[in-house]
Design a protein around this motif. Structure first.
Motif, PDB file in Angstrom:
ATOM      1  N   ASN A  49      34.371  43.776  71.076  1.00 49.06           N
ATOM      2  CA  ASN A  49      35.353  42.430  70.896  1.00 49.06           C
ATOM      3  C   ASN A  49      35.365  41.789  69.779  1.00 49.06           C
ATOM      4  OD1 ASN A  49      36.991  40.860  72.879  1.00 49.06           O
ATOM      5  ND2 ASN A  49      35.367  39.400  72.376  1.00 49.06           N
ATOM      6  N   ASP A  94      40.286  34.629  73.730  1.00 48.72           N
ATOM      7  CA  ASP A  94      39.103  35.613  73.565  1.00 48.72           C
ATOM      8  C   ASP A  94      38.482  35.499  74.938  1.00 48.72           C
ATOM      9  OD1 ASP A  94      36.898  37.021  73.094  1.00 48.72           O
ATOM     10  OD2 ASP A  94      35.997  35.661  71.744  1.00 48.72           O
ATOM     11  N   LEU A  95      38.459  36.395  75.819  1.00 46.34           N
ATOM     12  CA  LEU A  95      37.802  36.263  77.189  1.00 46.34           C
ATOM     13  C   LEU A  95      36.318  36.635  76.971  1.00 46.34           C
ATOM     14  CD1 LEU A  95      39.729  37.596  80.223  1.00 46.34           C
ATOM     15  CD2 LEU A  95      39.075  35.364  79.675  1.00 46.34           C
ATOM     16  N   SER A 154      33.336  38.439  77.703  1.00 40.03           N
ATOM     17  CA  SER A 154      33.037  39.889  78.686  1.00 40.03           C
ATOM     18  C   SER A 154      34.339  40.354  79.573  1.00 40.03           C
ATOM     19  CB  SER A 154      32.360  39.043  79.884  1.00 40.03           C
ATOM     20  OG  SER A 154      30.919  38.577  79.354  1.00 40.03           O
ATOM     21  N   GLY A 155      34.995  39.510  79.937  1.00 40.60           N
ATOM     22  CA  GLY A 155      36.513  40.015  80.835  1.00 40.60           C
ATOM     23  C   GLY A 155      36.091  40.730  81.929  1.00 40.60           C
ATOM     24  N   VAL A 166      41.230  39.086  83.393  1.00 39.74           N
ATOM     25  CA  VAL A 166      42.209  39.367  82.621  1.00 39.74           C
ATOM     26  C   VAL A 166      43.731  39.216  83.311  1.00 39.74           C
ATOM     27  CG1 VAL A 166      43.125  41.035  80.811  1.00 39.74           C
ATOM     28  CG2 VAL A 166      40.662  40.958  81.486  1.00 39.74           C
ATOM     29  N   PHE A 189      38.829  41.236  75.202  1.00 38.44           N
ATOM     30  CA  PHE A 189      37.856  41.489  76.017  1.00 38.44           C
ATOM     31  C   PHE A 189      37.060  42.697  76.027  1.00 38.44           C
ATOM     32  CE2 PHE A 189      41.221  43.444  78.243  1.00 38.44           C
ATOM     33  CZ  PHE A 189      40.919  44.065  79.137  1.00 38.44           C
TER      34      PHE A 189
END
Length: 478
Positions: free
Chosen positions: A150, A255-256, A258-259, A275, A288
């Motif tokens: 990521n 920018d997540l 872990s996602g 997401v 992610f």
């Protein structure tokens, strides 16, 4: 006068019947080197002691060479028992792959594959095509591309869209991830000029509005998955930031970290924004990880607007950051599991570990406690205990999962700290190391990640633990 010192020659040792196994396993070059080293070490020890009675025989020298060879060729990357209570433990490899992914990786290792070959046309293909449709179906995005993690995904997006221009981020979202890797550092390497808005605990919509200038390239949101601020706080939602960005014809990136692809609440787990929710909020780009909540291999996944993804894929950095066939081989079957939501909690290893019940782990602790107590003897007290697991790798940092395991305390309080250190070291010395955690004057072994298929191996190793502990005791008593 001392008796003469005689050692068998290296050639004679190589012809010894016991050496045949070493020659078969390690070859003549390595076996010869190991035997020569064993002879040289024996000579040095004799010169230091001048004791001819201590002269080793051929079998002893060959055994020393065998031990040296075994140590040299033992794999550095070892399987361990993760009993730390952290499921996605970064230092222990994060997500465990489902069996479907393991089988696919084995096949990719053993046979050629259509990694960049279009079977329909017979021409060159795009490796992203192997998983892009799946990712878009699961997230609702128009397009997707894959890089090696990521951080690389964030770097590639910023390098493509913000080089020489400004990126606006809330001051409260300038996070540091593992290994002192910071969002501002990534932005600097990407050539972006960071514009911080708001304060650590409060950011308002007007802060984004007031910061936009002719030099602005994008607005960015960073999901603070590895920490939480409580109290007098204010943040701006993804949807609000998207509206501000689009009103100025600017893209909005999230920018997540872990996602996740599914709502975890359906399994009574804490909610983590998905997401799809982020895409539906209007984000133009979302990045992610593949090896955290998604439960797959290490990868950085970028999804979003088709035009932006196409632009990103033309960046020369994309080739430097692209993934190989093993990552794609593991990612595709992992993603396919999400097409069967009714089976996901049993087939996706990460989710299976998240959803283990406290009652199941308590029953397991009750089974293991007598065996471990017998192994450790009267020097330690082994008891079953309720514990708290965490998801790990920056996901849901303030949430915990009720767990169960074994708690080990020295019987005598005097020197208890040293005893616990010795026990922890001994467990790390096993053929398959056991990694627990030291806390509150005890060694805790959280059983959330000990599946029943591994329980027999765990018990079988306990006899070796007795030997290791006795050696520790002998060294400290000497």
């Amino acid at each position: 006068m001392n008796a003469p010192f005689h050692l068998p020659s290296v050639d004679k040792l190589l012809q010894h019947p016991h050496t045949a196994t070493l020659l078969s396993a390690y070859g003549k070059t390595q076996t010869t080197q190991a035997i020569r080293s064993a002879v040289a070490e024996a000579r040095i020890q004799w010169l230091g002691s001048k004791n001819a009675a201590a002269t080793p025989n051929a079998e002893t020298l060959i055994a020393a060479a065998c031990q040296a060879l075994a140590q040299r060729f033992a794999p550095r990357l070892k399987s361990v028992f993760n009993l730390t209570g952290t499921v996605l433990h970064t230092n222990l490899g994060r997500a465990l792959l489902p069996q479907e992914a393991i089988d696919a990786v084995a096949q990719a290792l053993a046979t050629p594959s259509n990694l960049e070959y279009d079977l329909a046309t017979g021409g060159r293909g795009d490796r992203d095509d192997l998983v892009e449709d799946l990712i878009c179906e699961l997230t609702g995005a128009e397009a997707a591309t894959i890089v090696n993690n990521n951080a690389a995904a964030v770097l590639l997006c910023l390098s493509t869209l913000t080089a020489g221009r400004e990126a606006i981020v809330s001051r409260g979202e300038l996070v540091e991830i593992g290994g002192a890797f910071r969002i501002p550092d990534i932005m600097q390497r990407a050539g972006a000029t960071l514009v911080e808005v708001g304060t650590t605990n409060r950011t308002h919509a007007r802060d984004y509005e007031n910061a936009i200038s002719d030099a602005t390239a994008l607005l960015m949101k960073v999901h603070c998955s590895n920490y939480a601020i409580s109290g007098f706080t204010k943040s701006v939602s993804d949807a609000e930031v998207t509206q501000i960005a689009h009103a100025h014809q600017l893209p909005m990136m999230v920018d997540l970290g872990s996602g996740t692809l599914v709502d975890l609440r359906q399994w009574d787990l804490p909610h983590e924004v998905t997401v799809r929710e982020t895409i539906e909020a209007g984000a133009d780009l979302v990045t992610f990880s593949g090896d955290k909540l998604l439960g797959g291999p290490q990868a950085g996944i970028i999804v979003g607007r088709k035009a932006l993804i196409a632009q990103i894929k033309k960046n020369p950095l994309k080739r430097a950051l692209r993934v190989g066939k093993l990552t794609l081989a593991a990612l595709e079957p992992t993603l396919r599991l999400y097409l069967h939501p009714e089976q996901l909690a049993t087939r996706l290893t990460t989710l299976r570990l998240f959803t283990r019940t406290e009652q199941e782990m308590q029953a397991q602790a009750d089974q293991l406690q007598p065996a471990l107590q017998t192994t450790l003897g009267s020097a330690y007290q082994v008891s079953t205990a309720a514990m708290s697991s965490q998801i790990g790798s920056g996901a849901l940092p303030v949430e915990s999962l009720p767990s169960y395991g074994l708690m080990i305390r020295p019987t005598e309080r005097k020197h208890s700290g040293r005893q616990l250190q010795q026990l922890e070291t001994a467990m790390r010395s096993l053929a398959r190391p056991i990694i627990g955690r030291l806390q509150d004057d005890a060694l805790w072994l959280d059983l959330r990640c000990l599946e029943h298929t591994d329980q027999a191996t765990f018990i079988a190793q306990l006899s070796a633990l007795t030997t290791i502990l006795s050696h520790h005791h002998e060294r400290h008593s000497a």
